[in-house]
Motif scaffolding. Structure first.
Motif, PDB file in Angstrom:
ATOM      1  N   UNK A  80       0.753  -1.221   0.103  1.00 21.06           N
ATOM      2  CA  UNK A  80       0.005  -0.026  -0.060  1.00 21.06           C
ATOM      3  C   UNK A  80       0.917   1.195  -0.044  1.00 21.06           C
ATOM      4  N   UNK A  81       0.460   2.291  -0.635  1.00 21.01           N
ATOM      5  CA  UNK A  81       1.056   3.598  -0.601  1.00 21.01           C
ATOM      6  C   UNK A  81       1.440   3.995   0.753  1.00 21.01           C
ATOM      7  N   UNK A  82       0.496   3.982   1.634  1.00 22.20           N
ATOM      8  CA  UNK A  82       0.741   4.511   3.036  1.00 22.20           C
ATOM      9  C   UNK A  82       1.939   3.897   3.633  1.00 22.20           C
ATOM     10  N   UNK A  83       1.976   2.538   3.435  1.00 15.90           N
ATOM     11  CA  UNK A  83       3.102   1.643   3.944  1.00 15.90           C
ATOM     12  C   UNK A  83       4.243   2.066   3.326  1.00 15.90           C
ATOM     13  N   UNK A  84       4.197   2.100   2.098  1.00 19.09           N
ATOM     14  CA  UNK A  84       5.557   2.571   1.325  1.00 19.09           C
ATOM     15  C   UNK A  84       5.891   3.679   1.983  1.00 19.09           C
ATOM     16  N   UNK A  85       5.162   4.742   1.978  1.00 19.77           N
ATOM     17  CA  UNK A  85       5.743   6.066   2.411  1.00 19.77           C
ATOM     18  C   UNK A  85       6.171   6.035   3.961  1.00 19.77           C
ATOM     19  N   UNK A  86       5.497   5.075   4.724  1.00 23.42           N
ATOM     20  CA  UNK A  86       6.054   5.274   6.257  1.00 23.42           C
ATOM     21  C   UNK A  86       7.413   4.484   6.322  1.00 23.42           C
ATOM     22  N   UNK A  87       7.604   3.487   5.456  1.00 23.41           N
ATOM     23  CA  UNK A  87       9.012   2.919   5.383  1.00 23.41           C
ATOM     24  C   UNK A  87       9.919   3.661   4.909  1.00 23.41           C
ATOM     25  N   UNK A  88       9.615   4.643   3.762  1.00 21.14           N
ATOM     26  CA  UNK A  88      10.490   5.529   3.248  1.00 21.14           C
ATOM     27  C   UNK A  88      10.894   6.667   4.152  1.00 21.14           C
ATOM     28  N   UNK A  89       9.956   7.033   4.934  1.00 23.77           N
ATOM     29  CA  UNK A  89      10.338   7.943   5.719  1.00 23.77           C
ATOM     30  C   UNK A  89      11.145   7.730   7.162  1.00 23.77           C
ATOM     31  N   UNK A  90      10.715   6.140   7.446  1.00 27.76           N
ATOM     32  CA  UNK A  90      11.685   5.755   8.572  1.00 27.76           C
ATOM     33  C   UNK A  90      13.071   5.455   8.011  1.00 27.76           C
ATOM     34  N   UNK A  91      13.182   5.027   6.957  1.00 25.60           N
ATOM     35  CA  UNK A  91      14.305   4.786   6.397  1.00 25.60           C
ATOM     36  C   UNK A  91      15.342   6.199   6.336  1.00 25.60           C
ATOM     37  N   UNK A 122       6.169  15.748   2.514  1.00 27.43           N
ATOM     38  CA  UNK A 122       6.037  14.430   1.762  1.00 27.43           C
ATOM     39  C   UNK A 122       6.700  14.331   0.575  1.00 27.43           C
ATOM     40  N   UNK A 123       6.408  15.476  -0.140  1.00 32.61           N
ATOM     41  CA  UNK A 123       6.879  15.511  -1.642  1.00 32.61           C
ATOM     42  C   UNK A 123       8.422  15.902  -1.508  1.00 32.61           C
ATOM     43  N   UNK A 124       8.814  16.674  -0.496  1.00 30.33           N
ATOM     44  CA  UNK A 124      10.292  16.802  -0.474  1.00 30.33           C
ATOM     45  C   UNK A 124      11.068  15.599  -0.047  1.00 30.33           C
ATOM     46  N   UNK A 125      10.273  14.738   0.969  1.00 27.97           N
ATOM     47  CA  UNK A 125      10.990  13.536   1.241  1.00 27.97           C
ATOM     48  C   UNK A 125      10.826  12.496  -0.031  1.00 27.97           C
ATOM     49  N   UNK A 126       9.900  12.511  -0.859  1.00 26.59           N
ATOM     50  CA  UNK A 126      10.378  11.638  -1.958  1.00 26.59           C
ATOM     51  C   UNK A 126      11.062  11.929  -2.844  1.00 26.59           C
TER      52      UNK A 126
END
Length: 496
Positions: free
Chosen positions: A2-13, A79-83
């Motif tokens: 899921x997109x929400x899970x992917x973003x959470x993983x990316x932020x934590x990373x 979030x856009x900056x993080x991505x």
């Protein structure tokens, strides 16, 4: 996924990436301030190990998968900056071999001590082999990360000034040379001699004044500290934004204005929205923006007539008689114009000429047009051309700055870009805070800091750097405001 899970993983990373980068910064801070001399070799291995871990995280193969699963339209600005930054960091990291990243960290950690010893011994030949290795490594790195058609130098510049190119930067910076050299000549021909401080300026008293001034300008002591180093710098962010200065007992202005400069950097870091901490959006917008804060604090505020009204009695209280009659004399003394060798001690009229010299030399070094063994001669020739004085001591010339010893190629031009942005921001600040002079004269910088907090600091890197400044000032940045400020200020001081 899921997109929400992917973003959470990316932020934590990337929280881990940012945290480790800050650990690397603490290791560098310790090396410059506290580390015993014999610790250099061990520290180089520690820095290499941390850099290796950061490199592995940035090049993690899961990052493209997370990014592909995320819909940017669902993200807020942070979030856009993080991505965006995650994808950019991964692209650059995967192009740099891990062994190269480790070697750069190892060599630059060792070279700082070699540079410091060569500077103390006043022998460029002692540092040249290390510089040659660093230049070779940075060229190799640039070749790895450069986009098609991008020069080596622009590839390195990207780390300090995102989106900037030498095609844009060079005309902006070199275009200032005619008005700067004309102003320097007019001042030199004026016959006016600015007063100098006289008295006794013990180290302890200088540090007491430095701490007092830092607090007055808004530096949060619960989130920082002041130490001594060979080359003043600022390190850290948020609740741990440290500064250093240096003391020359015959010249208290060196300590004072080095401190004010670093306070500008640290106040920027302390003012970034805490909600952005440990995210890509929670870092500075660019080094040009960062330098705009340090230069604005140091010059437009710290060297203003209004601030001297408050500063004069503070200096008298700490040092006693300083050989000056009052705030007007202090204002003239802290804005004294003379052709000196040292960039960090340079007046505002000559400062950008120092940067242009370095900017041109390091472009030639990275491109391969200038060999390391020829850099001292090239430096001396360029200095004679721009400043009409021969360099006889490499400690006053090619060895004076720490930047090349730590591999910071692409960093120097951000100083002059910072001056340009400071000129724009200060003009907007004056318009927004009509009581500014009266505030500074009584030692109250809160309104100025508040305006900078709202318009620059709090945003972190949520906005592109030139957009950030344009939003604060109402137009795209240009050099006119800085040059007008300099000509007006020094015409008044030197009766031009």
């Amino acid at each position: 996924m899921r997109a929400s899970d992917a973003f959470s993983e990316l932020c934590g990373h990337f929280r881990q990436v940012t945290a480790l980068s800050q650990v690397s910064g603490l290791l560098s801070w310790d090396q410059e301030t506290m580390m015993p001399e014999r610790g250099a070799e061990l520290r180089s291995e520690q820095c290499a190990a941390v850099e290796s871990a950061i490199h592995r995280l940035r090049s993690d193969p899961r990052i493209p998968d997370w990014a592909a699963a995320i819909d940017p339209k669902t993200l807020d600005p942070a979030g856009c900056v993080t991505l965006r930054e995650a994808v950019r960091a991964h692209r650059r990291a995967t192009r740099i071999p891990a062994a190269l990243a480790e070697e750069i960290a190892r060599v630059t950690a060792l070279s700082q001590g070699i540079w410091a010893r060569a500077r103390a011994a006043r022998r460029f030949a002692d540092f040249a082999p290390s510089l040659g290795r660093i230049v070779a490594l940075r060229r190799e790195e640039a070749d790895c990360i450069a986009e098609p058609g991008q020069s080596r130098y622009d590839a390195l510049l990207e780390d300090y000034e995102p989106g900037m190119t030498t095609a844009v930067l060079s005309p902006l910076l070199t275009g200032m040379r005619p008005r700067l050299t004309a102003l320097a000549e007019r001042v030199a021909q004026s016959g006016h001699v600015a007063p100098r401080l006289e008295g006794r300026f013990p180290k302890e008293a200088q540090m007491e004044l430095a701490r007092r001034v830092a607090g007055t300008l808004g530096y949060d002591w619960s989130a920082g500290r002041l130490d001594l180093s060979v080359h003043p710098f600022s390190s850290g962010t948020g609740g741990d934004a440290r500064i250093t200065t240096r003391v020359v007992e015959s010249d208290p202005l060196n300590c004072l204005y080095s401190t004010i400069h670093e306070v500008g950097h640290a106040c920027y870091e302390q003012g970034i929205d805490p909600a952005l901490a440990l995210s890509p959006a929670g870092r500075w917008a660019s080094m040009g923006v960062h330098e705009s804060q340090s230069r604005l604090f140091e010059n437009q505020i710290g060297r203003s007539r209004a601030f001297c009204e408050w500063l004069f009695p503070q200096m008298r209280a700490v040092f006693g008689d300083i050989g000056l009659t009052g705030p007007d004399a202090l204002h003239a003394a802290v804005n004294r114009v003379e052709t000196g060798f040292i960039r960090t001690e340079s007046d505002e009229v000559h400062y950008n000429l120092h940067i242009l010299l370095r900017f041109e030399l390091e472009q030639a070094l990275i491109s391969g047009a200038l060999a390391v063994e020829d850099v001292e001669e090239a430096w001396n020739a360029a200095f004679l051309r721009d400043f009409h004085r021969p360099v006889t001591d490499p400690a006053d010339g090619v060895l004076q700055d720490v930047h090349w010893s730590v591999g910071l190629f692409g960093y120097f031009p951000t100083y002059s870009l910072g001056n340009i942005l400071a000129g724009e921001l200060f003009a907007a600040l004056r318009a927004a805070v009509p009581t500014l002079d009266a505030d500074l004269a009584r030692g109250d910088a809160s309104a100025a800091l508040g305006w900078l907090r709202r318009n620059v600091h709090v945003h972190g890197s949520l906005k592109p750097p030139m957009t950030l400044v344009a939003d604060a000032t109402g137009h795209a940045p240009r050099s006119g405001a800085l040059l007008d400020y300099l000509e007006t200020k020094f015409a008044g001081l030197y009766g031009l």
